[in-house]
Motif scaffolding. Sequence first.
Motif, PDB file in Angstrom:
ATOM      1  N   GLY A  38      11.000   6.766  30.340  1.00  0.00           N
ATOM      2  CA  GLY A  38       9.541   6.725  30.231  1.00  0.00           C
ATOM      3  C   GLY A  38       9.002   6.940  28.834  1.00  0.00           C
ATOM      4  N   ALA A  39       9.878   6.989  27.832  1.00  0.00           N
ATOM      5  CA  ALA A  39       9.421   7.237  26.465  1.00  0.00           C
ATOM      6  C   ALA A  39       8.654   6.035  25.919  1.00  0.00           C
ATOM      7  CB  ALA A  39      10.616   7.537  25.560  1.00  0.00           C
ATOM      8  N   TYR A  57       9.708   4.665  19.934  1.00  0.00           N
ATOM      9  CA  TYR A  57      10.391   5.939  19.707  1.00  0.00           C
ATOM     10  C   TYR A  57      11.697   5.978  20.495  1.00  0.00           C
ATOM     11  CZ  TYR A  57       6.356   7.900  17.256  1.00  0.00           C
ATOM     12  OH  TYR A  57       5.369   8.152  16.339  1.00  0.00           O
ATOM     13  N   GLY A  58      11.655   5.522  21.733  1.00  0.00           N
ATOM     14  CA  GLY A  58      12.872   5.483  22.533  1.00  0.00           C
ATOM     15  C   GLY A  58      13.925   4.604  21.890  1.00  0.00           C
ATOM     16  N   ALA A  59      13.515   3.441  21.358  1.00  0.00           N
ATOM     17  CA  ALA A  59      14.462   2.527  20.709  1.00  0.00           C
ATOM     18  C   ALA A  59      15.055   3.154  19.451  1.00  0.00           C
ATOM     19  CB  ALA A  59      13.771   1.213  20.365  1.00  0.00           C
ATOM     20  N   LEU A  60      14.242   3.881  18.679  1.00  0.00           N
ATOM     21  CA  LEU A  60      14.757   4.512  17.467  1.00  0.00           C
ATOM     22  C   LEU A  60      15.830   5.538  17.803  1.00  0.00           C
ATOM     23  CD1 LEU A  60      12.924   5.677  14.316  1.00  0.00           C
ATOM     24  CD2 LEU A  60      14.340   7.323  15.550  1.00  0.00           C
ATOM     25  N   TRP A  61      15.562   6.382  18.803  1.00  0.00           N
ATOM     26  CA  TRP A  61      16.547   7.407  19.143  1.00  0.00           C
ATOM     27  C   TRP A  61      17.809   6.790  19.737  1.00  0.00           C
ATOM     28  CZ3 TRP A  61      16.744  12.073  17.261  1.00  0.00           C
ATOM     29  CH2 TRP A  61      15.567  12.666  16.783  1.00  0.00           C
ATOM     30  N   LYS A  62      17.649   5.711  20.485  1.00  0.00           N
ATOM     31  CA  LYS A  62      18.840   5.056  21.028  1.00  0.00           C
ATOM     32  C   LYS A  62      19.644   4.400  19.916  1.00  0.00           C
ATOM     33  CE  LYS A  62      20.471   1.973  24.663  1.00  0.00           C
ATOM     34  NZ  LYS A  62      20.095   1.073  25.786  1.00  0.00           N
ATOM     35  N   TRP A  63      18.971   3.725  18.992  1.00  0.00           N
ATOM     36  CA  TRP A  63      19.644   3.128  17.831  1.00  0.00           C
ATOM     37  C   TRP A  63      20.409   4.182  17.050  1.00  0.00           C
ATOM     38  CZ3 TRP A  63      17.330   4.239  12.826  1.00  0.00           C
ATOM     39  CH2 TRP A  63      17.971   3.634  11.756  1.00  0.00           C
ATOM     40  N   HIS A  64      19.758   5.311  16.791  1.00  0.00           N
ATOM     41  CA  HIS A  64      20.417   6.376  16.045  1.00  0.00           C
ATOM     42  C   HIS A  64      21.646   6.868  16.803  1.00  0.00           C
ATOM     43  CE1 HIS A  64      19.663   9.906  13.062  1.00  0.00           C
ATOM     44  NE2 HIS A  64      20.949   9.711  13.261  1.00  0.00           N
ATOM     45  N   GLY A 110       3.036  13.009  18.793  1.00  0.00           N
ATOM     46  CA  GLY A 110       3.025  14.294  19.496  1.00  0.00           C
ATOM     47  C   GLY A 110       3.250  14.211  20.987  1.00  0.00           C
ATOM     48  N   ASP A 111       3.298  12.982  21.541  1.00  0.00           N
ATOM     49  CA  ASP A 111       3.446  12.884  23.000  1.00  0.00           C
ATOM     50  C   ASP A 111       4.262  11.662  23.428  1.00  0.00           C
ATOM     51  OD1 ASP A 111       1.733  10.776  22.467  1.00  0.00           O
ATOM     52  OD2 ASP A 111       0.306  11.281  24.059  1.00  0.00           O
ATOM     53  N   TRP A 112       5.185  11.215  22.566  1.00  0.00           N
ATOM     54  CA  TRP A 112       5.892   9.970  22.871  1.00  0.00           C
ATOM     55  C   TRP A 112       6.886  10.116  24.012  1.00  0.00           C
ATOM     56  CZ3 TRP A 112      11.099  10.147  22.663  1.00  0.00           C
ATOM     57  CH2 TRP A 112      11.697  11.092  21.817  1.00  0.00           C
ATOM     58  N   HIS A 113       7.353  11.329  24.272  1.00  0.00           N
ATOM     59  CA  HIS A 113       8.311  11.528  25.372  1.00  0.00           C
ATOM     60  C   HIS A 113       7.556  11.788  26.672  1.00  0.00           C
ATOM     61  CE1 HIS A 113      11.670  13.063  27.757  1.00  0.00           C
ATOM     62  NE2 HIS A 113      12.481  12.566  26.834  1.00  0.00           N
ATOM     63  N   ALA A 114       8.007  11.158  27.755  1.00  0.00           N
ATOM     64  CA  ALA A 114       7.319  11.284  29.044  1.00  0.00           C
ATOM     65  C   ALA A 114       7.344  12.714  29.575  1.00  0.00           C
ATOM     66  CB  ALA A 114       7.946  10.332  30.067  1.00  0.00           C
ATOM     67  N   GLY A 115       8.272  13.534  29.080  1.00  0.00           N
ATOM     68  CA  GLY A 115       8.371  14.915  29.546  1.00  0.00           C
ATOM     69  C   GLY A 115       7.328  15.840  28.958  1.00  0.00           C
ATOM     70  N   GLY A 116       6.525  15.341  28.023  1.00  0.00           N
ATOM     71  CA  GLY A 116       5.452  16.166  27.478  1.00  0.00           C
ATOM     72  C   GLY A 116       5.715  16.616  26.048  1.00  0.00           C
ATOM     73  N   ALA A 117       4.771  17.395  25.529  1.00  0.00           N
ATOM     74  CA  ALA A 117       4.787  17.779  24.115  1.00  0.00           C
ATOM     75  C   ALA A 117       5.995  18.633  23.748  1.00  0.00           C
ATOM     76  CB  ALA A 117       3.502  18.534  23.769  1.00  0.00           C
ATOM     77  N   HIS A 118       6.423  19.512  24.647  1.00  0.00           N
ATOM     78  CA  HIS A 118       7.520  20.425  24.307  1.00  0.00           C
ATOM     79  C   HIS A 118       8.832  19.675  24.120  1.00  0.00           C
ATOM     80  CE1 HIS A 118       4.442  23.132  25.796  1.00  0.00           C
ATOM     81  NE2 HIS A 118       5.118  24.154  25.330  1.00  0.00           N
ATOM     82  N   ILE A 119       9.100  18.695  24.975  1.00  0.00           N
ATOM     83  CA  ILE A 119      10.312  17.887  24.823  1.00  0.00           C
ATOM     84  C   ILE A 119      10.162  16.951  23.631  1.00  0.00           C
ATOM     85  CG2 ILE A 119      11.799  16.164  25.918  1.00  0.00           C
ATOM     86  CD1 ILE A 119      11.135  17.443  28.609  1.00  0.00           C
ATOM     87  N   THR A 120       8.980  16.355  23.477  1.00  0.00           N
ATOM     88  CA  THR A 120       8.724  15.497  22.314  1.00  0.00           C
ATOM     89  C   THR A 120       9.030  16.237  21.024  1.00  0.00           C
ATOM     90  OG1 THR A 120       7.018  14.196  23.430  1.00  0.00           O
ATOM     91  CG2 THR A 120       6.925  14.284  21.027  1.00  0.00           C
ATOM     92  N   HIS A 121       8.546  17.461  20.914  1.00  0.00           N
ATOM     93  CA  HIS A 121       8.707  18.190  19.658  1.00  0.00           C
ATOM     94  C   HIS A 121      10.111  18.766  19.489  1.00  0.00           C
ATOM     95  CE1 HIS A 121       4.835  17.578  17.952  1.00  0.00           C
ATOM     96  NE2 HIS A 121       4.197  18.116  18.976  1.00  0.00           N
ATOM     97  N   PHE A 122      10.885  18.846  20.555  1.00  0.00           N
ATOM     98  CA  PHE A 122      12.300  19.174  20.377  1.00  0.00           C
ATOM     99  C   PHE A 122      12.977  18.048  19.591  1.00  0.00           C
ATOM    100  CE2 PHE A 122      16.735  18.620  21.683  1.00  0.00           C
ATOM    101  CZ  PHE A 122      17.251  19.825  21.234  1.00  0.00           C
ATOM    102  N   PHE A 123      12.763  16.811  20.020  1.00  0.00           N
ATOM    103  CA  PHE A 123      13.309  15.678  19.280  1.00  0.00           C
ATOM    104  C   PHE A 123      12.716  15.619  17.870  1.00  0.00           C
ATOM    105  CE2 PHE A 123      14.384  14.182  23.557  1.00  0.00           C
ATOM    106  CZ  PHE A 123      15.595  13.543  23.369  1.00  0.00           C
ATOM    107  N   ASN A 124      11.421  15.872  17.755  1.00  0.00           N
ATOM    108  CA  ASN A 124      10.772  15.826  16.445  1.00  0.00           C
ATOM    109  C   ASN A 124      11.367  16.860  15.486  1.00  0.00           C
ATOM    110  OD1 ASN A 124       9.136  13.860  17.521  1.00  0.00           O
ATOM    111  ND2 ASN A 124       7.293  15.120  17.625  1.00  0.00           N
ATOM    112  N   ALA A 125      11.705  18.036  16.019  1.00  0.00           N
ATOM    113  CA  ALA A 125      12.328  19.061  15.183  1.00  0.00           C
ATOM    114  C   ALA A 125      13.679  18.586  14.661  1.00  0.00           C
ATOM    115  CB  ALA A 125      12.491  20.357  15.973  1.00  0.00           C
ATOM    116  N   LEU A 126      14.431  17.866  15.483  1.00  0.00           N
ATOM    117  CA  LEU A 126      15.712  17.321  15.025  1.00  0.00           C
ATOM    118  C   LEU A 126      15.496  16.315  13.906  1.00  0.00           C
ATOM    119  CD1 LEU A 126      17.588  16.683  18.415  1.00  0.00           C
ATOM    120  CD2 LEU A 126      17.732  18.689  16.922  1.00  0.00           C
TER     121      LEU A 126
END
Length: 285
Positions: free
Chosen positions: A147-148, A152-159, A22-38
Amino acid sequence: MKTIVQPVRRNLEFRLPKDRIGDWHAGGAHITHFFNALSIFFPDGERFFIDSVRHYRDRIHDPELKESVRGFIGQEAMHGREHEEYNDALVEKGMPADRYGRIVVRLLKFLTRFSPKSAQLAGTIALEHLTAILANMVLSEPRSLEGAEPRYGALWKWHALEETEHKAVAYDVYQEVLGGGLIGYLHRCFALITATSIFWLMVIPFHIGLVRREGQLFNVMGWIKVMNFLWGSPGMLRRTIPDWLDYFKPGFHPWDHDNAQYLEEVDSLVDEVSAYGDSAVGAVA
């Protein structure tokens, strides 16, 4: 001549720390959950892509494209597996990712049952275009994952790297088996408009629902942050608009956007994931 990149199936296991979902992105929960929704879309979406391309595999005569299809299927299968684990972490946190996932499944089952295979492939290349231009933003904009939490940062970069690597495969299959004439052009353009509309009409409520369950629905600063992230600076969605529009050019090809230089980062990313110690890493050409 178009750039030809052969996709490679890589078996990376990220073993994500579920307590950070719920908070893996340094920008906070709202940005984290944008990626999570994807992420919610990927397991079943990837299977839909695989089936759409696999249906036409026997009609492909170019040996290089046949090999690309094999790599495409392998990569998409790995993406689906890792995002299933990702989405399980959302469910364990009490997020409605499973309910949202069932909505995605129902939509894809409807399309599979009631639309022709040609329309399913057109939808696949449209959604592959969307993921490719979003992947390019992840790779080209350092602030996207700055700052992720590392895994989680590695997974999104790999993808993002592998979406870039295979971004032309389904498109090339479409061109070979369905043709690039006027009908094929109009079909793929209509598919992009339709797929884009449906995709964002689902992502937005999923995103809001995740933020609400996080208890951050009325956090105005959080919404300002995510809107700035997407449409202001760095503008992750705003800056994809020109690339999205390029799809409507009659002679468009995904490698017109030649960002193959980012693929030089693949080996270092594999080493990074391997260094986590408890991750299994492998590659099959």
